[in-house]
Design a protein around this motif. Structure first.
Motif, mmCIF file in Angstrom:
data_model
loop_
_atom_site.group_PDB
_atom_site.id
_atom_site.type_symbol
_atom_site.label_atom_id
_atom_site.label_comp_id
_atom_site.label_asym_id
_atom_site.label_seq_id
_atom_site.Cartn_x
_atom_site.Cartn_y
_atom_site.Cartn_z
ATOM 1 N N GLN A 289 0.818 -1.209 0.000
ATOM 2 C CA GLN A 289 0.000 0.000 0.000
ATOM 3 C C GLN A 289 0.860 1.272 0.000
ATOM 4 O O GLN A 289 0.375 2.348 0.323
ATOM 5 C CB GLN A 289 -0.928 0.022 1.217
ATOM 6 C CG GLN A 289 -1.996 -1.049 1.216
ATOM 7 C CD GLN A 289 -3.046 -0.782 2.271
ATOM 8 O OE1 GLN A 289 -3.570 0.330 2.391
ATOM 9 N NE2 GLN A 289 -3.377 -1.796 3.050
ATOM 10 N N GLY A 315 -10.546 -2.493 4.607
ATOM 11 C CA GLY A 315 -10.444 -1.879 3.304
ATOM 12 C C GLY A 315 -9.126 -1.156 3.136
ATOM 13 O O GLY A 315 -8.413 -0.891 4.101
ATOM 14 N N LEU A 316 -8.812 -0.836 1.919
ATOM 15 C CA LEU A 316 -7.547 -0.181 1.613
ATOM 16 C C LEU A 316 -7.645 1.320 1.806
ATOM 17 O O LEU A 316 -8.676 1.927 1.532
ATOM 18 C CB LEU A 316 -7.157 -0.476 0.164
ATOM 19 C CG LEU A 316 -6.970 -1.942 -0.222
ATOM 20 C CD1 LEU A 316 -6.693 -2.038 -1.706
ATOM 21 C CD2 LEU A 316 -5.844 -2.557 0.572
ATOM 22 N N ALA A 317 -6.555 1.908 2.285
ATOM 23 C CA ALA A 317 -6.489 3.353 2.306
ATOM 24 C C ALA A 317 -6.545 3.861 0.864
ATOM 25 O O ALA A 317 -5.931 3.265 -0.026
ATOM 26 C CB ALA A 317 -5.188 3.801 2.969
ATOM 27 N N PRO A 318 -7.288 4.923 0.600
ATOM 28 C CA PRO A 318 -7.426 5.399 -0.791
ATOM 29 C C PRO A 318 -6.091 5.630 -1.475
ATOM 30 O O PRO A 318 -5.907 5.313 -2.647
ATOM 31 C CB PRO A 318 -8.228 6.695 -0.641
ATOM 32 C CG PRO A 318 -8.969 6.539 0.634
ATOM 33 C CD PRO A 318 -8.073 5.736 1.535
ATOM 34 N N TRP A 319 -5.114 6.162 -0.728
ATOM 35 C CA TRP A 319 -3.821 6.447 -1.334
ATOM 36 C C TRP A 319 -3.010 5.174 -1.574
ATOM 37 O O TRP A 319 -2.042 5.180 -2.326
ATOM 38 C CB TRP A 319 -3.024 7.418 -0.470
ATOM 39 C CG TRP A 319 -2.964 7.047 0.990
ATOM 40 C CD1 TRP A 319 -3.800 7.483 1.980
ATOM 41 C CD2 TRP A 319 -2.046 6.164 1.616
ATOM 42 N NE1 TRP A 319 -3.456 6.922 3.186
ATOM 43 C CE2 TRP A 319 -2.376 6.115 2.996
ATOM 44 C CE3 TRP A 319 -0.969 5.400 1.162
ATOM 45 C CZ2 TRP A 319 -1.682 5.331 3.908
ATOM 46 C CZ3 TRP A 319 -0.259 4.628 2.078
ATOM 47 C CH2 TRP A 319 -0.627 4.593 3.433
ATOM 48 N N ALA A 321 -4.484 2.161 -2.562
ATOM 49 C CA ALA A 321 -5.160 1.244 -3.474
ATOM 50 C C ALA A 321 -4.440 1.064 -4.815
ATOM 51 O O ALA A 321 -4.314 -0.067 -5.295
ATOM 52 C CB ALA A 321 -6.601 1.701 -3.695
ATOM 53 N N PRO A 322 -3.948 2.123 -5.461
ATOM 54 C CA PRO A 322 -3.267 1.908 -6.751
ATOM 55 C C PRO A 322 -2.033 1.018 -6.631
ATOM 56 O O PRO A 322 -1.776 0.181 -7.501
ATOM 57 C CB PRO A 322 -2.902 3.329 -7.193
ATOM 58 C CG PRO A 322 -3.880 4.210 -6.507
ATOM 59 C CD PRO A 322 -4.107 3.564 -5.174
ATOM 60 N N ARG A 325 -3.163 -2.596 -6.213
ATOM 61 C CA ARG A 325 -3.585 -3.176 -7.496
ATOM 62 C C ARG A 325 -2.381 -3.484 -8.373
ATOM 63 O O ARG A 325 -2.370 -4.491 -9.095
ATOM 64 C CB ARG A 325 -4.553 -2.233 -8.207
ATOM 65 C CG ARG A 325 -5.934 -2.183 -7.569
ATOM 66 C CD ARG A 325 -6.936 -1.504 -8.471
ATOM 67 N NE ARG A 325 -6.614 -0.090 -8.681
ATOM 68 C CZ ARG A 325 -7.059 0.891 -7.907
ATOM 69 N NH1 ARG A 325 -7.845 0.627 -6.872
ATOM 70 N NH2 ARG A 325 -6.743 2.151 -8.160
#
Length: 414
Positions: A289, A315-319, A321-322, A325
């Motif tokens: 992450q 859930g993943l922290a928004p920052w 997530a990329p 993935r």
């Protein structure tokens, strides 16, 4: 060639430091707190990431950080007890995850429960860490028994801490006995410096940690000097003649890769190299992450790279997530191409800021292309198609945007 267990060819480790992950106290305590179960609640997350194994930091009774062991037969009370360990291993196996333990057998705490096994030295100037007497037959019996004890309880292998500081004849004797009783156990040594190939040949380890490649990855990206990476990959290929290294871009002892890189746009480049070159790759928890953290040489200097995770995945922290993935995509590519485990990588095109890295086993091939520059780059590549990354293919040439990267799939070599 080191005869590692066949399952290691498919291994992708999620490396966790349990005392930090579970938010355990920094110092030993007598009361048992059942925290190991917090790890199990993250196994679905690890599987979703693409991992096939859980590489654990120290879990045995210790004075402080886990690398100052007091009793190798007892789970650290801050984490739980033997029952918690058994449940953890059982649950990991149910999820298809192998379990690698961290064995600290070079040195122990001053309060170690078997003082007759102690030597006279300290470990690298740390007065509270006393080396074991590795020449004593009783020490060899003890370490052999400890390793087999936990393998008997379901562990799948051992990381041997500070293996570079422990006499090779000691490992040769102990590991030969362990391998006779547990031929399918994976044995990897922490070797920061020294002769990697000789260590493997003279100890019976299956592999050692590839610190040379770790350093070359981030250093070459920071310095915009891909010649350094190409040189390290040449060295890396030479090791494959005798063993498959344990590869990584982060662990519990180093500054996180997202912090180490001076240009965050090049984080995908580091990951692309990790997952497309030979080795047994490990992802240090939080790196998936893009966690940040600096390792410092002071008391408490490890804390920033050994953080607590929530008791349950939320859930993943928004920052993050990329980057998560991206790990999924690269690990998925790796698992679809297990031949990468021992393939050779060669730089077929190379400048300070651009490279074409050709990885092949003589039949299959992948090509990783990197551009570190602030302008687009055009590079000659073999015919194929883009599998990951952003690239435009124009009849044998790859056009990468500024700071771009890609992995290309190739037809079999004839």
């Amino acid at each position: 060639m080191s005869t590692e267990p066949s399952w290691v060819r498919h291994a992708i480790w999620w490396h966790v430091y349990p005392l930090g992950f579970t938010g355990a106290e920094p110092n030993a305590r007598p009361e048992i707190v059942h925290r190991l179960g917090q790890l199990a609640s993250w196994f679905d997350y690890a599987v979703r990431l693409g991992a096939s194994g859980l590489a654990l930091g120290p879990v045995f009774a210790a004075e402080t950080h886990g690398y100052d062991t007091v009793d190798h037969y007892r789970i650290d009370p801050r984490l739980g007890d033997a029952g918690d360990f058994d449940r953890l291993v059982h649950t990991a196996h149910e999820h298809g995850l192998k379990v690698l333990l961290d064995g600290v057998f070079n040195h122990v705490a001053r309060s170690f429960t078997r003082p007759e096994l102690l030597g006279r030295g300290t470990f690298e100037g740390h007065d509270h860490l006393i080396t074991l007497d590795h020449d004593a037959p009783a020490t060899r019996e003890y370490v052999t028994d400890v390793m087999c004890h936990w393998l008997d309880r379901g562990a799948d292998g051992w990381r041997l801490d500070a293996a570079y500081a422990t006499p090779r004849p000691f490992w040769a004797d102990v590991l030969a006995r362990v391998r006779r009783r547990h031929p399918d156990a994976y044995l990897v040594g922490e070797v920061i410096h020294g002769d990697y190939a000789a260590t493997v040949a003279e100890t019976g380890m299956h592999a050692v940690t590839q610190y040379e490649l770790w350093k070359a990855i981030w250093s070459s990206l920071n310095d915009r000097n891909l010649f350094e990476l190409a040189w390290a990959l040449k060295r890396h290929a030479s090791y494959l003649d005798s063993f498959v290294p344990f590869t990584f871009v982060g662990n519990h002892d180093v500054t996180r890769i997202a912090t180490r890189l001076t240009d965050q746009r090049l984080l995908p480049h580091a990951l692309a190299v990790l997952f497309t070159v030979a080795g047994t790759p490990a992802v240090y928890y939080g790196d998936e992450q893009a966690f940040r953290g600096v390792k410092e040489d002071r008391a408490g200097g490890d804390d920033a790279v050994r953080p607590a995770f929530p008791e349950e995945p939320g859930g993943l922290a928004p920052w993050g997530a990329p980057t998560f993935r991206l790990h999924q995509d690269l690990i998925g590519l790796r698992r679809r191409n297990p031949w990468l485990h021992e393939a050779r990588t060669t730089a077929t095109e190379l400048t300070n800021t651009a490279a074409v890295l050709d990885t092949t086993n003589g039949t299959e091939r992948l090509t990783t292309v990197l551009n570190l520059a602030d302008a687009p780059a055009t590079l000659p590549v073999p015919q194929g198609k883009a599998l990951l990354g952003e690239v435009e293919l124009r009849g044998g040439r790859a056009v990468l945007p500024a700071h771009g990267w890609a992995v290309l799939g190739q037809p079999p070599v004839r």
